[in-house]
Design a protein around this motif. Sequence first.
Motif, PDB file in Angstrom:
ATOM      1  N   ARG A 177       0.832  -1.210   0.000  1.00 32.88           N
ATOM      2  CA  ARG A 177       0.000   0.000   0.000  1.00 32.88           C
ATOM      3  C   ARG A 177       0.864   1.256   0.000  1.00 32.88           C
ATOM      4  N   SER A 178       1.916   1.246   0.812  1.00 34.33           N
ATOM      5  CA  SER A 178       2.745   2.450   0.930  1.00 34.33           C
ATOM      6  C   SER A 178       3.489   2.751  -0.362  1.00 34.33           C
ATOM      7  N   LEU A 179       3.904   1.720  -1.073  1.00 30.60           N
ATOM      8  CA  LEU A 179       4.676   1.911  -2.303  1.00 30.60           C
ATOM      9  C   LEU A 179       3.798   2.277  -3.493  1.00 30.60           C
ATOM     10  N   THR A 180       2.510   1.957  -3.410  1.00 28.67           N
ATOM     11  CA  THR A 180       1.606   2.196  -4.539  1.00 28.67           C
ATOM     12  C   THR A 180       0.692   3.399  -4.333  1.00 28.67           C
ATOM     13  N   GLY A 181       0.918   4.165  -3.277  1.00 27.15           N
ATOM     14  CA  GLY A 181       0.186   5.417  -3.109  1.00 27.15           C
ATOM     15  C   GLY A 181      -1.220   5.289  -2.573  1.00 27.15           C
ATOM     16  N   ASP A 182      -1.489   4.262  -1.786  1.00 28.76           N
ATOM     17  CA  ASP A 182      -2.812   4.089  -1.186  1.00 28.76           C
ATOM     18  C   ASP A 182      -3.075   5.245  -0.220  1.00 28.76           C
ATOM     19  N   ALA A 183      -4.134   6.000  -0.480  1.00 26.40           N
ATOM     20  CA  ALA A 183      -4.413   7.209   0.303  1.00 26.40           C
ATOM     21  C   ALA A 183      -4.646   6.923   1.776  1.00 26.40           C
ATOM     22  N   ARG A 184      -5.050   5.695   2.108  1.00 32.05           N
ATOM     23  CA  ARG A 184      -5.263   5.360   3.514  1.00 32.05           C
ATOM     24  C   ARG A 184      -3.960   5.418   4.307  1.00 32.05           C
ATOM     25  N   MET A 185      -2.836   5.291   3.603  1.00 33.96           N
ATOM     26  CA  MET A 185      -1.529   5.324   4.266  1.00 33.96           C
ATOM     27  C   MET A 185      -1.051   6.748   4.551  1.00 33.96           C
ATOM     28  N   ASP A 186      -1.684   7.721   3.946  1.00 34.32           N
ATOM     29  CA  ASP A 186      -1.237   9.112   4.058  1.00 34.32           C
ATOM     30  C   ASP A 186      -1.687   9.696   5.394  1.00 34.32           C
ATOM     31  N   VAL A 187      -1.022   9.297   6.450  1.00 33.84           N
ATOM     32  CA  VAL A 187      -1.402   9.720   7.798  1.00 33.84           C
ATOM     33  C   VAL A 187      -1.286  11.233   7.952  1.00 33.84           C
ATOM     34  N   GLY A 188      -0.271  11.825   7.341  1.00 37.21           N
ATOM     35  CA  GLY A 188      -0.066  13.264   7.447  1.00 37.21           C
ATOM     36  C   GLY A 188      -0.975  14.087   6.561  1.00 37.21           C
ATOM     37  N   ARG A 189      -1.747  13.416   5.687  1.00 36.42           N
ATOM     38  CA  ARG A 189      -2.692  14.074   4.783  1.00 36.42           C
ATOM     39  C   ARG A 189      -2.036  15.213   3.992  1.00 36.42           C
ATOM     40  N   ASP A 190      -0.842  14.921   3.435  1.00 36.10           N
ATOM     41  CA  ASP A 190      -0.142  15.931   2.647  1.00 36.10           C
ATOM     42  C   ASP A 190       0.047  15.501   1.197  1.00 36.10           C
ATOM     43  N   GLY A 191      -0.641  14.430   0.794  1.00 33.59           N
ATOM     44  CA  GLY A 191      -0.609  14.026  -0.606  1.00 33.59           C
ATOM     45  C   GLY A 191       0.488  13.055  -0.973  1.00 33.59           C
ATOM     46  N   HIS A 192       1.332  12.687  -0.020  1.00 37.21           N
ATOM     47  CA  HIS A 192       2.343  11.672  -0.301  1.00 37.21           C
ATOM     48  C   HIS A 192       2.563  10.799   0.928  1.00 37.21           C
ATOM     49  N   ASP A 197       4.805   8.007   7.655  1.00 34.97           N
ATOM     50  CA  ASP A 197       3.418   7.600   7.393  1.00 34.97           C
ATOM     51  C   ASP A 197       3.288   6.080   7.431  1.00 34.97           C
ATOM     52  N   LEU A 198       4.196   5.402   6.744  1.00 36.50           N
ATOM     53  CA  LEU A 198       4.169   3.938   6.708  1.00 36.50           C
ATOM     54  C   LEU A 198       4.222   3.365   8.119  1.00 36.50           C
ATOM     55  N   CYS A 199       5.120   3.875   8.937  1.00 34.61           N
ATOM     56  CA  CYS A 199       5.287   3.332  10.289  1.00 34.61           C
ATOM     57  C   CYS A 199       4.075   3.600  11.161  1.00 34.61           C
ATOM     58  N   ARG A 200       3.568   4.815  11.119  1.00 34.48           N
ATOM     59  CA  ARG A 200       2.430   5.173  11.970  1.00 34.48           C
ATOM     60  C   ARG A 200       1.170   4.416  11.558  1.00 34.48           C
ATOM     61  N   PHE A 201       0.946   4.287  10.245  1.00 33.32           N
ATOM     62  CA  PHE A 201      -0.217   3.535   9.787  1.00 33.32           C
ATOM     63  C   PHE A 201      -0.093   2.067  10.177  1.00 33.32           C
ATOM     64  N   THR A 202       1.072   1.472   9.904  1.00 31.40           N
ATOM     65  CA  THR A 202       1.273   0.048  10.177  1.00 31.40           C
ATOM     66  C   THR A 202       1.143  -0.251  11.661  1.00 31.40           C
ATOM     67  N   ASP A 230       3.599   9.008  -4.031  1.00 30.38           N
ATOM     68  CA  ASP A 230       2.571  10.037  -3.990  1.00 30.38           C
ATOM     69  C   ASP A 230       1.210   9.351  -3.985  1.00 30.38           C
ATOM     70  N   VAL A 231       0.238   9.967  -3.341  1.00 28.42           N
ATOM     71  CA  VAL A 231      -1.104   9.390  -3.283  1.00 28.42           C
ATOM     72  C   VAL A 231      -1.653   9.248  -4.699  1.00 28.42           C
ATOM     73  N   SER A 232      -2.094   8.039  -5.032  1.00 23.29           N
ATOM     74  CA  SER A 232      -2.555   7.762  -6.392  1.00 23.29           C
ATOM     75  C   SER A 232      -3.961   8.284  -6.647  1.00 23.29           C
ATOM     76  N   GLU A 233      -4.807   8.242  -5.625  1.00 26.72           N
ATOM     77  CA  GLU A 233      -6.191   8.710  -5.761  1.00 26.72           C
ATOM     78  C   GLU A 233      -6.705   9.107  -4.385  1.00 26.72           C
ATOM     79  N   PRO A 234      -7.221  10.330  -4.233  1.00 23.56           N
ATOM     80  CA  PRO A 234      -7.697  10.773  -2.916  1.00 23.56           C
ATOM     81  C   PRO A 234      -8.848   9.903  -2.419  1.00 23.56           C
ATOM     82  N   LEU A 235      -8.985   9.826  -1.101  1.00 20.13           N
ATOM     83  CA  LEU A 235     -10.104   9.093  -0.520  1.00 20.13           C
ATOM     84  C   LEU A 235     -11.424   9.775  -0.862  1.00 20.13           C
TER      85      LEU A 235
END
Length: 348
Positions: A177-192, A197-202, A230-235
């Motif tokens: 998810r983190s490598l493919t830009g899954d928006a759910r991983m964007d904990v900081g909500r800054d578009g990437h 982000d990866l650590c906090r989400f996981t 980068d986020v591939s598609e916004p939530l």
Amino acid sequence: MTTLYWNPKRTRAFVVSIAKFVGKKRPDFSIEDRLDPALVSTLKKLGVPPGQITHVQDGDATAENLREKFSQCVRGSQPGEQLIFYFGSHGDYTANRDEFWFSAYDDLLPFAWAFETIEKEFKGSEVLLFPDCCYSGGMVEMLAQRPKKSIAFAALSSTHAHNIAWNGWSFVDCLIRSLTGDARMDVGRDGHIDWDDLCRFTERHMAFLADGKPIYATSNGFNPQMRLSDVSEPLKNAEIGQYVQVLWENEWYNAEILDTSGEKYKIRYVDSDSSSDEWVPGKKVRGVTFERFWSGAAVEIQSSADDEWYTGRVLESWESLHFCHYDDYGPEYDEWFGPSRIRRKTSK
């Protein structure tokens, strides 16, 4: 600080996934929904040269072969390269010696083996470590013990150093998810999605799905804002990705919201794969509930070693988990407990 961006073309990857083991010393894992091939495929699609990816599975992952293949992988590195190390298997912990081990197909490999090989033979500058096994947090703790080198390290485990793991392929799913830009991983909500982000989400995801407590750390100037994608598609809306409980046959089950439509939710149960995804009405969905124990509380806790209940006390809490100390045992046995493995101490 090291580089700000992960560079696939300048990356080497060593991916080990062992679901089958020699003899009967270790139980086998399910291979029907294994995700290590998807991780390797993702790395290739993102631009990691196939010749720089080493993927070892099951019977090929003998201790001797892993030592040889990992040495070959890092020996061919060049200055400025990055290394991704993933090892999914069983793990062991020798408490009286504070030693941690990966289970190869036929034997044990100490966590220290990976560090020693990297420090001796890797010519690159940055290493991302992803141990995915019981007691995998031991590898994260070992970062502070390694000698200062020019190599910058980052490590994220699937669980704590004193905990077993039973997460299926959920940890690998977080990496993909983190490598493919899954928006759910964007904990900081800054578009990437960056390392932090990866650590906090996981950390939160694994706590909910598997009662695990991933830990993470960096050393030697590794940049925690290293951008992975980068986020591939916004939530579509803020409810997607939320953790809930779903009513099914008069029982509440943990689930994750995948999509919404009006007052209906598409959900995935935490102990199921995509084949069990379904739409449910909002009246069957509620927020997650669990009992909270405060620091110092006397409790009963179920050991991950033998499933027996012991007395202990709470040291700290985080999300739905409690870090506890067993009465009459040393701190090397302290571990995190999910809601089903902790209860109020009964009076006798």
